[in-house]
Design a protein around this motif. Structure first.
Motif, short mmCIF file in Angstrom:
data_model
loop_
_atom_site.label_atom_id
_atom_site.label_comp_id
_atom_site.label_asym_id
_atom_site.label_seq_id
_atom_site.Cartn_x
_atom_site.Cartn_y
_atom_site.Cartn_z
N VAL A 30 0.85 -1.18 0.00
CA VAL A 30 0.00 0.00 0.00
C VAL A 30 0.89 1.24 0.00
N GLY A 31 0.66 2.12 -0.97
CA GLY A 31 1.46 3.33 -1.06
C GLY A 31 0.95 4.26 -2.14
N ASP A 32 1.69 5.34 -2.33
CA ASP A 32 1.25 6.39 -3.23
C ASP A 32 2.48 7.08 -3.82
N LEU A 33 2.52 7.22 -5.12
CA LEU A 33 3.66 7.89 -5.75
C LEU A 33 3.65 9.40 -5.54
N ALA A 34 2.61 9.92 -4.91
CA ALA A 34 2.59 11.35 -4.61
C ALA A 34 3.60 11.70 -3.51
N GLN A 35 4.14 10.69 -2.87
CA GLN A 35 5.16 10.88 -1.84
C GLN A 35 6.45 10.25 -2.33
N THR A 36 7.59 10.64 -1.76
CA THR A 36 8.83 9.95 -2.06
C THR A 36 8.64 8.52 -1.61
N TYR A 37 8.92 7.58 -2.49
CA TYR A 37 8.54 6.21 -2.23
C TYR A 37 9.73 5.28 -2.33
N SER A 38 9.94 4.43 -1.34
CA SER A 38 10.98 3.41 -1.42
C SER A 38 10.52 2.07 -0.87
N GLY A 39 9.41 2.03 -0.14
CA GLY A 39 8.94 0.77 0.42
C GLY A 39 8.68 -0.24 -0.67
N GLY A 40 9.13 -1.45 -0.47
CA GLY A 40 8.91 -2.51 -1.43
C GLY A 40 9.95 -2.62 -2.52
#
Length: 119
Positions: free
Chosen positions: A50-60
C-alpha cells in the motif's frame, strides 16, 4: 527468483501485468492504493504494497530486479502529480536502490476514448 515491482498494480493494466508475471514464475510486489487492492493482489499470488507515488517512495523496492511503471491518474487524480512527478520520484528511488531495469507503460487520451491525441 526474479523480483518485479509493479507500480500501478491496482489499475487494470498493472493488475494484468502482475497476474501474468506471477503466472510466469516471477515474485511480484505491486504498489496499490489501499487494503482492498492488497487482498486482491495477494489472491493473485503477489505481494501488495500500500502506497502512493505522490510521496517519495521506497517501500517494497529492496532487492527488486526490475520495476514496471503502469501508473495512471485516472479520472479523479491530478495527472501531472501522478503521471509525471510521481513517475520521476519512482525513477529516482530506483536509481538510489540500484535497480537495473525500469519499464514504463504509458498511453494517451484515456480520458477521451476515440479522440485523436496527435492531430
Amino acid at each position: 527468483m526474479t523480483t518485479v515491482f509493479v507500480a500501478g498494480a491496482g489499475g487494470t493494466t498493472g493488475r494484468l501485468i502482475a497476474k501474468l508475471l506471477v503466472q510466469k514464475g516471477y515474485q511480484v510486489r505491486g504498489l496499490i492504493p489501499d487494503e482492498d487492492h492488497k487482498r486482491n493482489m495477494e489472491q493473485e499470488g503477489a505481494e501488495g504494497i500500500v502506497g502512493d507515488l505522490a510521496q517519495t517512495y521506497s517501500g517494497g523496492l529492496k532487492d527488486v530486479d526490475a520495476v514496471i511503471c503502469a501508473v495512471g491518474a485516472g479520472v479523479t487524480e491530478d495527472p501531472q502529480e501522478t503521471d509525471q512527478i510521481g513517475t520521476v520520484r519512482l525513477i529516482e528511488q530506483c536509481v538510489l536502490e540500484g535497480i537495473p531495469r525500469f519499464i514504463m507503460i504509458s498511453c494517451m487520451e484515456t480520458k477521451n476514448p476515440g479522440g485523436t491525441c496527435l492531430s
